[in-house]
Design an enzyme around this catalytic site. Structure first.
Site, PDB file in Angstrom:
ATOM      1  N   ASP A  39     -12.349  62.783  -0.414  1.00 37.90           N
ATOM      2  CA  ASP A  39     -12.862  61.446  -0.098  1.00 37.90           C
ATOM      3  C   ASP A  39     -11.666  60.600   0.334  1.00 37.90           C
ATOM      4  O   ASP A  39     -10.515  61.006   0.176  1.00 37.90           O
ATOM      5  CB  ASP A  39     -13.517  60.841  -1.359  1.00 37.90           C
ATOM      6  CG  ASP A  39     -14.033  59.424  -1.132  1.00 37.90           C
ATOM      7  OD1 ASP A  39     -14.622  59.161  -0.067  1.00 37.90           O
ATOM      8  OD2 ASP A  39     -13.851  58.561  -2.022  1.00 37.90           O
ATOM      9  N   SER A  40     -11.977  59.398   0.814  1.00 44.74           N
ATOM     10  CA  SER A  40     -10.910  58.461   1.173  1.00 44.74           C
ATOM     11  C   SER A  40     -10.124  58.030  -0.072  1.00 44.74           C
ATOM     12  O   SER A  40      -9.008  57.553   0.042  1.00 44.74           O
ATOM     13  CB  SER A  40     -11.524  57.222   1.817  1.00 44.74           C
ATOM     14  OG  SER A  40     -12.492  56.673   0.948  1.00 44.74           O
ATOM     15  N   GLU A  62     -13.880  49.083  -6.473  1.00 40.83           N
ATOM     16  CA  GLU A  62     -12.485  49.509  -6.710  1.00 40.83           C
ATOM     17  C   GLU A  62     -11.761  48.534  -7.645  1.00 40.83           C
ATOM     18  O   GLU A  62     -10.906  48.934  -8.416  1.00 40.83           O
ATOM     19  CB  GLU A  62     -11.712  49.575  -5.389  1.00 40.83           C
ATOM     20  CG  GLU A  62     -12.192  50.662  -4.450  1.00 40.83           C
ATOM     21  CD  GLU A  62     -11.437  51.959  -4.621  1.00 40.83           C
ATOM     22  OE1 GLU A  62     -10.318  51.927  -5.117  1.00 40.83           O
ATOM     23  OE2 GLU A  62     -12.017  53.009  -4.257  1.00 40.83           O
ATOM     24  N   CYS A 103     -22.821  55.760   0.409  1.00 45.10           N
ATOM     25  CA  CYS A 103     -21.383  55.672   0.147  1.00 45.10           C
ATOM     26  C   CYS A 103     -21.160  56.254  -1.234  1.00 45.10           C
ATOM     27  O   CYS A 103     -21.907  55.939  -2.174  1.00 45.10           O
ATOM     28  CB  CYS A 103     -20.918  54.215   0.194  1.00 45.10           C
ATOM     29  SG  CYS A 103     -19.204  54.009  -0.306  1.00 45.10           S
ATOM     30  N   THR A 104     -20.142  57.083  -1.369  1.00 41.02           N
ATOM     31  CA  THR A 104     -19.965  57.797  -2.636  1.00 41.02           C
ATOM     32  C   THR A 104     -19.427  56.904  -3.763  1.00 41.02           C
ATOM     33  O   THR A 104     -19.312  57.341  -4.896  1.00 41.02           O
ATOM     34  CB  THR A 104     -19.062  59.038  -2.435  1.00 41.02           C
ATOM     35  OG1 THR A 104     -17.848  58.630  -1.805  1.00 41.02           O
ATOM     36  CG2 THR A 104     -19.754  60.073  -1.588  1.00 41.02           C
ATOM     37  N   HIS A 105     -19.104  55.653  -3.435  1.00 46.03           N
ATOM     38  CA  HIS A 105     -18.752  54.708  -4.498  1.00 46.03           C
ATOM     39  C   HIS A 105     -19.998  54.141  -5.194  1.00 46.03           C
ATOM     40  O   HIS A 105     -19.924  53.670  -6.325  1.00 46.03           O
ATOM     41  CB  HIS A 105     -18.004  53.498  -3.923  1.00 46.03           C
ATOM     42  CG  HIS A 105     -16.557  53.724  -3.655  1.00 46.03           C
ATOM     43  ND1 HIS A 105     -16.097  54.556  -2.673  1.00 46.03           N
ATOM     44  CD2 HIS A 105     -15.450  53.210  -4.262  1.00 46.03           C
ATOM     45  CE1 HIS A 105     -14.781  54.537  -2.675  1.00 46.03           C
ATOM     46  NE2 HIS A 105     -14.361  53.736  -3.624  1.00 46.03           N
ATOM     47  N   TYR A 136     -11.632  54.126   4.374  1.00 50.64           N
ATOM     48  CA  TYR A 136     -11.941  54.741   5.672  1.00 50.64           C
ATOM     49  C   TYR A 136     -12.992  53.906   6.421  1.00 50.64           C
ATOM     50  O   TYR A 136     -13.095  53.983   7.638  1.00 50.64           O
ATOM     51  CB  TYR A 136     -12.527  56.145   5.481  1.00 50.64           C
ATOM     52  CG  TYR A 136     -11.533  57.260   5.237  1.00 50.64           C
ATOM     53  CD1 TYR A 136     -10.171  57.014   5.063  1.00 50.64           C
ATOM     54  CD2 TYR A 136     -11.971  58.583   5.194  1.00 50.64           C
ATOM     55  CE1 TYR A 136      -9.291  58.068   4.831  1.00 50.64           C
ATOM     56  CE2 TYR A 136     -11.094  59.634   4.977  1.00 50.64           C
ATOM     57  CZ  TYR A 136      -9.748  59.373   4.794  1.00 50.64           C
ATOM     58  OH  TYR A 136      -8.877  60.403   4.580  1.00 50.64           O
ATOM     59  N   GLY A 137     -13.770  53.160   5.659  1.00 51.50           N
ATOM     60  CA  GLY A 137     -14.928  52.458   6.232  1.00 51.50           C
ATOM     61  C   GLY A 137     -14.593  51.505   7.366  1.00 51.50           C
ATOM     62  O   GLY A 137     -15.430  51.211   8.203  1.00 51.50           O
ATOM     63  N   CYS A 158     -17.450  61.959   1.361  1.00 57.30           N
ATOM     64  CA  CYS A 158     -17.267  60.595   1.856  1.00 57.30           C
ATOM     65  C   CYS A 158     -18.200  60.449   3.053  1.00 57.30           C
ATOM     66  O   CYS A 158     -18.132  61.257   3.991  1.00 57.30           O
ATOM     67  CB  CYS A 158     -15.814  60.417   2.275  1.00 57.30           C
ATOM     68  SG  CYS A 158     -15.475  58.846   3.107  1.00 57.30           S
ATOM     69  N   ASN A 159     -19.054  59.453   3.016  1.00 62.78           N
ATOM     70  CA  ASN A 159     -19.991  59.262   4.123  1.00 62.78           C
ATOM     71  C   ASN A 159     -19.259  58.878   5.402  1.00 62.78           C
ATOM     72  O   ASN A 159     -19.614  59.343   6.486  1.00 62.78           O
ATOM     73  CB  ASN A 159     -20.997  58.166   3.771  1.00 62.78           C
ATOM     74  CG  ASN A 159     -22.054  58.649   2.800  1.00 62.78           C
ATOM     75  OD1 ASN A 159     -23.141  59.033   3.211  1.00 62.78           O
ATOM     76  ND2 ASN A 159     -21.740  58.662   1.523  1.00 62.78           N
TER      77      ASN A 159
HETATM   78  N1  DGL Z   1     -16.462  56.626  -0.351  1.00 69.67           N
HETATM   79  C1  DGL Z   1     -16.480  56.247   1.037  1.00 69.67           C
HETATM   80  C2  DGL Z   1     -17.810  56.613   1.692  1.00 69.67           C
HETATM   81  O1  DGL Z   1     -18.617  57.335   1.114  1.00 69.67           O
HETATM   82  C3  DGL Z   1     -16.287  54.765   1.252  1.00 69.67           C
HETATM   83  C4  DGL Z   1     -14.948  54.220   0.944  1.00 69.67           C
HETATM   84  C5  DGL Z   1     -14.138  53.902   2.142  1.00 69.67           C
HETATM   85  O2  DGL Z   1     -14.437  52.985   2.921  1.00 69.67           O
HETATM   86  O3  DGL Z   1     -13.138  54.587   2.288  1.00 69.67           O
HETATM   87  O4  DGL Z   1     -18.052  56.197   2.811  1.00 69.67           O
END
Ligand code: DGL
Length: 271
Positions: A10-11, A154, A186-188, A42-43, A73-74
């Site tokens: 993931d990011s 976060e 989103c995995t968060h 990453y978003g 990570c999406n």
């Molecule tokens: N966990 C990332 C996702 O599923 C989002 C976090 C990010 O923006 O890096 O997209």
């Protein structure tokens, strides 16, 4: 049988929600987790930047002999899944977090209207719409980018007044009305699932299923391993957690995402 580890990345540490689901459902599998904390989030990044990071991470996971690389990570799944798959070729299987969720909703919500929240990258890529179109499920998808949610989580703001009000603000957006289910893209977001459910359990909005894809992804992976005869025998299970930038705060937050203490190792992507 195949005792090589499963690579999950993931990011940052959000993908640990997926790693936790995988560990719960497949305790006999060893996991190598890579959190690209040096390049988080990453978003908001360009596709080219995300692609260059993910190729580097794929190299690390291949070096560690992973049998499967799961993009947890999406945003990275949206920007780089095809590229990573082509790059890795026959050296490992590559999976993403979007296909399992799409498969789930296509079966359950045929002809219905559902919602999606995620990063700007995930939503603007239209990746969920494109994959849904391939299923002929005739689903209307209403998507909203919710960029404040990742930094909010976060920074530890969940189950608080601040998170309630930010979440409510997003979910009340006109673009998300009339939906029967909401994909947490989103995995968060599994960390705020209860707050999102609380919003929908209020009188006005009933019967909206909040879809946390981490367990759906773990189940998809289990079926995939079964189909390809890739289950591990469960001997000498070992998990390793790498991050590209180490800070104390990342180390402390891993417990929240993985639900248990993990030992984070620093692994810089570029020396
Ligand atoms: N966990 C990332 C996702 O599923 C989002 C976090 C990010 O923006 O890096 O997209």
């Amino acid at each position: 049988m195949n005792n090589q580890p499963i690579g999950i990345f993931d990011s940052g540490i959000g993908g640990l929600t997926v790693a936790h689901a995988v560990n719960t459902l497949l305790p006999q599998e060893s996991i190598i987790y890579f959190g690209d904390t040096a390049h988080l989030p990453y978003g908001d990044k360009s596709t080219a930047a995300i692609q260059s990071y993910t190729i580097k991470i794929a190299d690390v996971l291949l070096k560690n002999n992973c049998k499967v690389i799961l993009i947890a990570c999406n945003s990275a799944s949206a920007a780089a899944y095809q590229l990573v798959k082509e790059y890795v070729g026959s050296r490992a299987k590559v999976l993403n977090v979007i296909d399992p969720a799409v498969q789930y909703v296509a079966k359950k919500y045929e002809g219905k209207t559902i919602g999606l929240i995620g990063t700007k990258k995930t939503v603007s890529s239209n990746v969920y719409r494109k994959r849904l179109d391939k299923t002929n499920s005739d689903i209307e998808l209403k998507a909203l980018a919710t960029p404040l949610l990742v930094p909010m989580i976060e920074e530890g703001f969940f189950n608080s007044n601040i998170s309630h009000s930010i979440i409510e603000n997003y979910l009340k957006d006109p673009s998300l009305q009339g939906i029967e289910a909401l994909i947490l893209g989103c995995t968060h977001f599994p960390l705020i699932k209860n707050e999102i459910e609380a919003f929908y359990n209020s009188d006005v909005h009933r019967n909206v299923e909040v879809i946390d894809s981490s367990m759906i992804v773990a189940e998809y992976l289990k079926e995939y391993l079964r189909k390809h005869d890739l289950f591990s025998s469960g001997e000498s299970v070992k998990h390793t957690f790498y991050v590209s930038d180490y800070t104390r705060s990342f180390a402390e937050s891993t417990r929240i995402f993985f639900k248990e203490e993990v030992n984070l190792e620093h692994y810089p992507l570029w020396e």
